[in-house]
Design a protein around this motif. Structure first.
Motif, PDB file in Angstrom:
ATOM      1  N   SER A  52      27.360  51.907  65.217  1.00 49.04           N
ATOM      2  CA  SER A  52      28.831  51.887  65.223  1.00 49.04           C
ATOM      3  C   SER A  52      29.418  53.182  64.664  1.00 49.04           C
ATOM      4  CB  SER A  52      29.368  50.670  64.464  1.00 49.04           C
ATOM      5  OG  SER A  52      28.844  50.628  63.162  1.00 49.04           O
ATOM      6  N   GLY A  53      28.755  53.789  63.697  1.00 47.59           N
ATOM      7  CA  GLY A  53      29.241  55.054  63.143  1.00 47.59           C
ATOM      8  C   GLY A  53      29.205  56.182  64.161  1.00 47.59           C
ATOM      9  N   ILE A  54      28.126  56.249  64.925  1.00 48.47           N
ATOM     10  CA  ILE A  54      28.007  57.268  65.970  1.00 48.47           C
ATOM     11  C   ILE A  54      29.038  57.015  67.063  1.00 48.47           C
ATOM     12  CG2 ILE A  54      26.525  58.167  67.817  1.00 48.47           C
ATOM     13  CD1 ILE A  54      25.720  59.223  65.083  1.00 48.47           C
ATOM     14  N   LEU A  55      29.186  55.768  67.464  1.00 48.93           N
ATOM     15  CA  LEU A  55      30.163  55.452  68.511  1.00 48.93           C
ATOM     16  C   LEU A  55      31.558  55.872  68.078  1.00 48.93           C
ATOM     17  CD1 LEU A  55      30.810  54.254  71.266  1.00 48.93           C
ATOM     18  CD2 LEU A  55      31.168  52.077  70.126  1.00 48.93           C
ATOM     19  N   HIS A  56      31.925  55.624  66.850  1.00 42.98           N
ATOM     20  CA  HIS A  56      33.253  56.015  66.372  1.00 42.98           C
ATOM     21  C   HIS A  56      33.424  57.535  66.367  1.00 42.98           C
ATOM     22  CE1 HIS A  56      33.687  51.893  65.749  1.00 42.98           C
ATOM     23  NE2 HIS A  56      34.164  51.851  64.530  1.00 42.98           N
ATOM     24  N   MET A  57      32.324  58.259  66.130  1.00 44.01           N
ATOM     25  CA  MET A  57      32.367  59.724  66.118  1.00 44.01           C
ATOM     26  C   MET A  57      32.648  60.304  67.501  1.00 44.01           C
ATOM     27  SD  MET A  57      29.367  61.636  64.050  1.00 44.01           S
ATOM     28  CE  MET A  57      28.529  60.503  62.978  1.00 44.01           C
ATOM     29  N   ILE A  58      32.067  59.684  68.530  1.00 44.33           N
ATOM     30  CA  ILE A  58      32.131  60.261  69.883  1.00 44.33           C
ATOM     31  C   ILE A  58      32.692  59.257  70.898  1.00 44.33           C
ATOM     32  CG2 ILE A  58      30.286  61.920  69.465  1.00 44.33           C
ATOM     33  CD1 ILE A  58      28.354  60.016  70.902  1.00 44.33           C
ATOM     34  N   ILE A  74      25.067  52.090  77.944  1.00 42.62           N
ATOM     35  CA  ILE A  74      25.316  52.536  76.571  1.00 42.62           C
ATOM     36  C   ILE A  74      25.893  51.351  75.818  1.00 42.62           C
ATOM     37  CG2 ILE A  74      26.551  54.139  75.072  1.00 42.62           C
ATOM     38  CD1 ILE A  74      26.758  56.037  77.487  1.00 42.62           C
ATOM     39  N   VAL A  75      25.233  50.956  74.730  1.00 41.20           N
ATOM     40  CA  VAL A  75      25.680  49.812  73.948  1.00 41.20           C
ATOM     41  C   VAL A  75      25.786  50.178  72.477  1.00 41.20           C
ATOM     42  CG1 VAL A  75      24.731  48.113  75.562  1.00 41.20           C
ATOM     43  CG2 VAL A  75      23.340  48.904  73.671  1.00 41.20           C
ATOM     44  N   GLU A  76      26.572  49.403  71.765  1.00 46.46           N
ATOM     45  CA  GLU A  76      26.762  49.609  70.321  1.00 46.46           C
ATOM     46  C   GLU A  76      26.022  48.531  69.552  1.00 46.46           C
ATOM     47  OE1 GLU A  76      30.332  49.448  66.975  1.00 46.46           O
ATOM     48  OE2 GLU A  76      30.732  48.872  69.035  1.00 46.46           O
ATOM     49  N   VAL A  77      25.414  48.919  68.454  1.00 45.15           N
ATOM     50  CA  VAL A  77      24.832  47.969  67.522  1.00 45.15           C
ATOM     51  C   VAL A  77      25.571  48.155  66.197  1.00 45.15           C
ATOM     52  CG1 VAL A  77      22.949  49.495  66.799  1.00 45.15           C
ATOM     53  CG2 VAL A  77      22.693  47.052  66.537  1.00 45.15           C
ATOM     54  N   PRO A  78      26.083  47.063  65.628  1.00 40.03           N
ATOM     55  CA  PRO A  78      26.794  47.190  64.346  1.00 40.03           C
ATOM     56  C   PRO A  78      25.865  47.693  63.248  1.00 40.03           C
ATOM     57  CG  PRO A  78      27.179  45.041  65.336  1.00 40.03           C
ATOM     58  CD  PRO A  78      26.091  45.701  66.138  1.00 40.03           C
ATOM     59  N   ALA A  79      26.411  48.444  62.335  1.00 42.11           N
ATOM     60  CA  ALA A  79      25.637  48.950  61.209  1.00 42.11           C
ATOM     61  C   ALA A  79      25.232  47.805  60.293  1.00 42.11           C
ATOM     62  CB  ALA A  79      26.461  49.968  60.423  1.00 42.11           C
ATOM     63  N   VAL A  80      24.147  48.009  59.583  1.00 41.32           N
ATOM     64  CA  VAL A  80      23.702  47.021  58.609  1.00 41.32           C
ATOM     65  C   VAL A  80      24.806  46.847  57.575  1.00 41.32           C
ATOM     66  CG1 VAL A  80      21.997  46.514  56.826  1.00 41.32           C
ATOM     67  CG2 VAL A  80      21.285  47.601  58.958  1.00 41.32           C
ATOM     68  N   GLY A  81      25.204  45.621  57.324  1.00 39.14           N
ATOM     69  CA  GLY A  81      26.267  45.361  56.371  1.00 39.14           C
ATOM     70  C   GLY A  81      27.648  45.626  56.928  1.00 39.14           C
ATOM     71  N   GLY A  82      27.728  45.851  58.243  1.00 40.19           N
ATOM     72  CA  GLY A  82      29.020  46.088  58.876  1.00 40.19           C
ATOM     73  C   GLY A  82      29.907  44.868  58.746  1.00 40.19           C
ATOM     74  N   LYS A  83      31.182  45.100  58.668  1.00 37.38           N
ATOM     75  CA  LYS A  83      32.110  43.991  58.473  1.00 37.38           C
ATOM     76  C   LYS A  83      32.838  43.686  59.774  1.00 37.38           C
ATOM     77  CE  LYS A  83      32.382  44.918  53.767  1.00 37.38           C
ATOM     78  NZ  LYS A  83      32.393  44.777  52.595  1.00 37.38           N
ATOM     79  N   TYR A  84      32.413  42.611  60.406  1.00 33.35           N
ATOM     80  CA  TYR A  84      33.052  42.134  61.619  1.00 33.35           C
ATOM     81  C   TYR A  84      33.526  40.721  61.362  1.00 33.35           C
ATOM     82  CZ  TYR A  84      31.148  46.160  64.000  1.00 33.35           C
ATOM     83  OH  TYR A  84      30.861  47.434  64.381  1.00 33.35           O
ATOM     84  N   ASP A  85      34.695  40.388  61.894  1.00 31.27           N
ATOM     85  CA  ASP A  85      35.199  39.037  61.701  1.00 31.27           C
ATOM     86  C   ASP A  85      34.474  38.069  62.627  1.00 31.27           C
ATOM     87  OD1 ASP A  85      36.636  38.838  64.279  1.00 31.27           O
ATOM     88  OD2 ASP A  85      37.949  40.348  63.402  1.00 31.27           O
ATOM     89  N   ARG A  94      34.244  39.340  76.042  1.00 38.81           N
ATOM     90  CA  ARG A  94      35.430  39.303  76.896  1.00 38.81           C
ATOM     91  C   ARG A  94      35.829  40.718  77.345  1.00 38.81           C
ATOM     92  NH1 ARG A  94      39.459  37.567  73.489  1.00 38.81           N
ATOM     93  NH2 ARG A  94      39.929  39.748  73.149  1.00 38.81           N
ATOM     94  N   ASP A  95      35.846  41.632  76.418  1.00 37.54           N
ATOM     95  CA  ASP A  95      36.242  43.000  76.746  1.00 37.54           C
ATOM     96  C   ASP A  95      35.201  43.725  77.591  1.00 37.54           C
ATOM     97  OD1 ASP A  95      38.505  42.528  75.278  1.00 37.54           O
ATOM     98  OD2 ASP A  95      37.874  43.700  73.542  1.00 37.54           O
ATOM     99  N   SER A  96      33.932  43.399  77.398  1.00 31.14           N
ATOM    100  CA  SER A  96      32.857  44.081  78.116  1.00 31.14           C
ATOM    101  C   SER A  96      32.706  43.602  79.557  1.00 31.14           C
ATOM    102  CB  SER A  96      31.522  43.884  77.400  1.00 31.14           C
ATOM    103  OG  SER A  96      31.558  44.475  76.145  1.00 31.14           O
ATOM    104  N   ILE A  97      32.741  42.287  79.748  1.00 33.27           N
ATOM    105  CA  ILE A  97      32.472  41.791  81.097  1.00 33.27           C
ATOM    106  C   ILE A  97      33.597  40.943  81.684  1.00 33.27           C
ATOM    107  CG2 ILE A  97      29.991  41.921  80.861  1.00 33.27           C
ATOM    108  CD1 ILE A  97      29.940  38.966  80.232  1.00 33.27           C
ATOM    109  N   GLY A  98      34.652  40.745  80.928  1.00 32.46           N
ATOM    110  CA  GLY A  98      35.819  40.064  81.474  1.00 32.46           C
ATOM    111  C   GLY A  98      35.723  38.552  81.540  1.00 32.46           C
ATOM    112  N   ILE A  99      34.801  37.955  80.803  1.00 32.41           N
ATOM    113  CA  ILE A  99      34.682  36.505  80.797  1.00 32.41           C
ATOM    114  C   ILE A  99      35.367  35.952  79.566  1.00 32.41           C
ATOM    115  CG2 ILE A  99      33.085  34.570  80.588  1.00 32.41           C
ATOM    116  CD1 ILE A  99      31.064  36.205  82.157  1.00 32.41           C
TER     117      ILE A  99
END
Length: 101
Positions: A52-58, A74-85, A94-99
């Motif tokens: 996620s840090g790299i994705l935010h950079m670029i 190209i996919v994102e993997v959340p960082a260890v200890g990342g804070k997602y609700d 939903r955002d990725s494939i529209g379902i």
């Protein structure tokens, strides 16, 4: 088809290496972009995983690549200890494939 991780987090890199995914630790934007282009050009790599840090950079460049790239993912993997609700995964799908779930 192989996967490759580009990460700014050592724990994420080591965790995915344990699961058989090779990767590289990158700390700045220019190196991340150069490595992404290199891995997208590699015919053996089918999936490029970004922390996620790299994705935010670029992010702008990645979104432009996703629009034109037909053969690589190209996919994102959340960082260890990342804070997602709790609704993060549902929104991501939903955002990725529209379902709608």
């Amino acid at each position: 088809m192989k996967s490759f991780l580009i990460s700014d987090d050592l724990d994420t890199l080591m965790g995915l290496r344990l699961s058989g995914i090779a990767g590289e630790l990158v700390e700045d934007r220019d190196k991340a972009l150069a490595l992404l282009e290199k891995k997208l050009a590699d015919p053996e790599i089918g999936i490029v995983v970004l922390s996620s840090g790299i994705l935010h950079m670029i992010e702008k460049e990645v979104m432009a690549i996703k629009l034109k790239e037909k053969k690589k993912m190209i996919v994102e993997v959340p960082a260890v200890g990342g804070k997602y609700d709790s609704g993060y995964i549902t929104r991501y799908i939903r955002d990725s494939i529209g379902i709608k779930l």
